[in-house]
Design a protein around this motif. Sequence first.
Motif, PDB file in Angstrom:
ATOM      1  N   TYR A   1       0.821  -1.212   0.000  1.00  9.68           N
ATOM      2  CA  TYR A   1       0.000   0.000   0.000  1.00  9.68           C
ATOM      3  C   TYR A   1       0.856   1.265   0.000  1.00  9.68           C
ATOM      4  O   TYR A   1       0.470   2.271  -0.592  1.00  9.68           O
ATOM      5  CB  TYR A   1      -0.927  -0.002   1.225  1.00  9.68           C
ATOM      6  CG  TYR A   1      -1.902  -1.139   1.205  1.00  9.68           C
ATOM      7  CD1 TYR A   1      -3.152  -1.012   0.608  1.00  9.68           C
ATOM      8  CD2 TYR A   1      -1.568  -2.377   1.755  1.00  9.68           C
ATOM      9  CE1 TYR A   1      -4.044  -2.060   0.563  1.00  9.68           C
ATOM     10  CE2 TYR A   1      -2.459  -3.445   1.719  1.00  9.68           C
ATOM     11  CZ  TYR A   1      -3.690  -3.280   1.118  1.00  9.68           C
ATOM     12  OH  TYR A   1      -4.567  -4.330   1.067  1.00  9.68           O
TER      13      TYR A   1
ATOM     14  N   LYS B   1      -4.253   7.628   7.329  1.00  8.72           N
ATOM     15  CA  LYS B   1      -5.313   8.629   7.240  1.00  8.72           C
ATOM     16  C   LYS B   1      -5.602   9.066   5.798  1.00  8.72           C
ATOM     17  O   LYS B   1      -6.753   9.018   5.352  1.00  8.72           O
ATOM     18  CB  LYS B   1      -4.965   9.831   8.111  1.00  8.72           C
ATOM     19  CG  LYS B   1      -5.054   9.565   9.598  1.00  8.72           C
ATOM     20  CD  LYS B   1      -4.588  10.769  10.396  1.00  8.72           C
ATOM     21  CE  LYS B   1      -4.848  10.603  11.877  1.00  8.72           C
ATOM     22  NZ  LYS B   1      -6.295  10.721  12.205  1.00  8.72           N
ATOM     23  N   PRO B   2      -4.591   9.535   5.044  1.00  7.28           N
ATOM     24  CA  PRO B   2      -4.877   9.959   3.672  1.00  7.28           C
ATOM     25  C   PRO B   2      -5.335   8.811   2.777  1.00  7.28           C
ATOM     26  O   PRO B   2      -6.134   9.016   1.858  1.00  7.28           O
ATOM     27  CB  PRO B   2      -3.546  10.546   3.191  1.00  7.28           C
ATOM     28  CG  PRO B   2      -2.511   9.990   4.107  1.00  7.28           C
ATOM     29  CD  PRO B   2      -3.196   9.816   5.419  1.00  7.28           C
ATOM     30  N   TYR B   3      -4.838   7.599   3.059  1.00  2.00           N
ATOM     31  CA  TYR B   3      -5.258   6.447   2.250  1.00  2.00           C
ATOM     32  C   TYR B   3      -6.740   6.159   2.467  1.00  2.00           C
ATOM     33  O   TYR B   3      -7.504   5.975   1.510  1.00  2.00           O
ATOM     34  CB  TYR B   3      -4.425   5.217   2.593  1.00  2.00           C
ATOM     35  CG  TYR B   3      -4.777   4.008   1.745  1.00  2.00           C
ATOM     36  CD1 TYR B   3      -4.155   3.796   0.520  1.00  2.00           C
ATOM     37  CD2 TYR B   3      -5.759   3.098   2.159  1.00  2.00           C
ATOM     38  CE1 TYR B   3      -4.490   2.705  -0.270  1.00  2.00           C
ATOM     39  CE2 TYR B   3      -6.107   2.011   1.377  1.00  2.00           C
ATOM     40  CZ  TYR B   3      -5.460   1.816   0.160  1.00  2.00           C
ATOM     41  OH  TYR B   3      -5.809   0.741  -0.617  1.00  2.00           O
TER      42      TYR B   3
ATOM     43  N   ALA C   1      -9.021   8.146   3.530  1.00  3.47           N
ATOM     44  CA  ALA C   1      -9.853   9.252   3.042  1.00  3.47           C
ATOM     45  C   ALA C   1     -10.183   9.107   1.557  1.00  3.47           C
ATOM     46  O   ALA C   1     -11.279   9.475   1.117  1.00  3.47           O
ATOM     47  CB  ALA C   1      -9.128  10.575   3.286  1.00  3.47           C
ATOM     48  N   LYS C   2      -9.252   8.539   0.783  1.00  5.37           N
ATOM     49  CA  LYS C   2      -9.443   8.427  -0.662  1.00  5.37           C
ATOM     50  C   LYS C   2      -9.928   7.048  -1.107  1.00  5.37           C
ATOM     51  O   LYS C   2     -10.365   6.884  -2.244  1.00  5.37           O
ATOM     52  CB  LYS C   2      -8.126   8.748  -1.380  1.00  5.37           C
ATOM     53  CG  LYS C   2      -7.639  10.173  -1.162  1.00  5.37           C
ATOM     54  CD  LYS C   2      -6.319  10.398  -1.889  1.00  5.37           C
ATOM     55  CE  LYS C   2      -5.800  11.820  -1.679  1.00  5.37           C
ATOM     56  NZ  LYS C   2      -4.507  12.059  -2.363  1.00  5.37           N
ATOM     57  N   ALA C   3      -9.836   6.043  -0.222  1.00  6.05           N
ATOM     58  CA  ALA C   3     -10.115   4.661  -0.609  1.00  6.05           C
ATOM     59  C   ALA C   3     -11.605   4.412  -0.849  1.00  6.05           C
ATOM     60  O   ALA C   3     -12.463   4.967  -0.158  1.00  6.05           O
ATOM     61  CB  ALA C   3      -9.604   3.712   0.471  1.00  6.05           C
ATOM     62  N   ASN C   4     -11.891   3.562  -1.853  1.00  6.38           N
ATOM     63  CA  ASN C   4     -13.269   3.130  -2.062  1.00  6.38           C
ATOM     64  C   ASN C   4     -13.534   1.905  -1.196  1.00  6.38           C
ATOM     65  O   ASN C   4     -12.651   1.421  -0.476  1.00  6.38           O
ATOM     66  CB  ASN C   4     -13.526   2.822  -3.549  1.00  6.38           C
ATOM     67  CG  ASN C   4     -12.577   1.764  -4.109  1.00  6.38           C
ATOM     68  OD1 ASN C   4     -12.227   0.805  -3.421  1.00  6.38           O
ATOM     69  ND2 ASN C   4     -12.154   1.949  -5.355  1.00  6.38           N
TER      70      ASN C   4
ATOM     71  N   GLU D   1     -11.168  -1.099  -1.708  1.00  9.44           N
ATOM     72  CA  GLU D   1      -9.827  -0.842  -1.183  1.00  9.44           C
ATOM     73  C   GLU D   1      -9.814  -0.888   0.339  1.00  9.44           C
ATOM     74  O   GLU D   1      -8.863  -1.394   0.949  1.00  9.44           O
ATOM     75  CB  GLU D   1      -9.331   0.512  -1.691  1.00  9.44           C
ATOM     76  CG  GLU D   1      -9.043   0.538  -3.182  1.00  9.44           C
ATOM     77  CD  GLU D   1      -8.804   1.938  -3.720  1.00  9.44           C
ATOM     78  OE1 GLU D   1      -8.120   2.071  -4.745  1.00  9.44           O
ATOM     79  OE2 GLU D   1      -9.326   2.903  -3.116  1.00  9.44           O
TER      80      GLU D   1
ATOM     81  N   GLU E   1     -12.795   7.825  10.505  1.00  9.33           N
ATOM     82  CA  GLU E   1     -11.859   6.990   9.743  1.00  9.33           C
ATOM     83  C   GLU E   1     -11.917   5.550  10.240  1.00  9.33           C
ATOM     84  O   GLU E   1     -11.936   4.601   9.443  1.00  9.33           O
ATOM     85  CB  GLU E   1     -10.440   7.544   9.875  1.00  9.33           C
ATOM     86  CG  GLU E   1     -10.275   8.940   9.307  1.00  9.33           C
ATOM     87  CD  GLU E   1      -9.000   9.628   9.779  1.00  9.33           C
ATOM     88  OE1 GLU E   1      -8.570  10.576   9.109  1.00  9.33           O
ATOM     89  OE2 GLU E   1      -8.448   9.218  10.823  1.00  9.33           O
TER      90      GLU E   1
ATOM     91  N   LYS F   1     -15.107   3.741   9.062  1.00  9.25           N
ATOM     92  CA  LYS F   1     -15.053   3.325   7.660  1.00  9.25           C
ATOM     93  C   LYS F   1     -14.290   2.022   7.499  1.00  9.25           C
ATOM     94  O   LYS F   1     -14.685   1.143   6.726  1.00  9.25           O
ATOM     95  CB  LYS F   1     -14.392   4.415   6.801  1.00  9.25           C
ATOM     96  CG  LYS F   1     -15.242   5.647   6.592  1.00  9.25           C
ATOM     97  CD  LYS F   1     -14.477   6.716   5.834  1.00  9.25           C
ATOM     98  CE  LYS F   1     -14.136   6.289   4.422  1.00  9.25           C
ATOM     99  NZ  LYS F   1     -13.471   7.368   3.663  1.00  9.25           N
TER     100      LYS F   1
END
Length: 264
Positions: free
Chosen positions: A140, A173-175, A177-180, A183, A218, A221
Amino acid sequence: MEYTKAFDFIAEKVEEELTKTGYTRQKVASEGEDKDLVALFTGQNIAYSVVYFTEKQQMVLRSCAMTDEGPDNEWKTLSTWLYDDMVATQKDAESIANDFIDGVSNATAIKRAKQVKQKKKKSDDGTADPKFLAKRFVTYFPELKEEIKNEEDCYYPFRGATFAKEHIAPKLKPYIAKANSKELEKLAGVFNVQYGNGDADTRSIITIVLLNSLAQDEYDKLSEYFDEDLSKAADAGRKYIGKEVKPERPPKKTVSKMSTLKNQ
């Protein structure tokens, strides 16, 4: 027939057979650089998994005993088939499915389930250490490969909790935030497997260091895809947020390899 379609077909056929005797299919995600495909089925005493190893092009049926915490992960191979989707057909997938169905429902399978009369108590410690955990995230976060090497070059033993806090946690955190959803499920699968296989230090790093570094939204999710074992441990670990936790005990002597070379 494309191998992912063949895997789905075979896993569904095995699921149909196992659900007749009370088995449940669990949420698991592919893991590792080769993105092996896994379907996990758990019963009262036995767990079965159907796995497609992409590098070897093998479709495998395995079994292991259940413990109070889940599968003991001491997998025994019951059947192995070569599946090269460049030449394999629907008929090949059907043959594998029939063989796997027989493997989970024949007289030997019934005897296997009856022999395990009581769930084994899983040891508190698995075998996967914090360094092993860190390497699982390279898929990742490729930059971790160099960061792990630097840690190994400069410190002994590997500072698992410190490394996770400084190098892995900030990347989550950034991963997230953008992950579907797909993912997120795969990432959660890494946490599920590593928590199940990890030693005491690894499990603490997962819950107290990595998962507790996440904000509640986070965490929510990602935790949607946790298995039962990790979900219970992670929820309990959230109670320690903001509280002092005994710090990682430093080694008696930390010497960098560079310093050693200079002193030679």
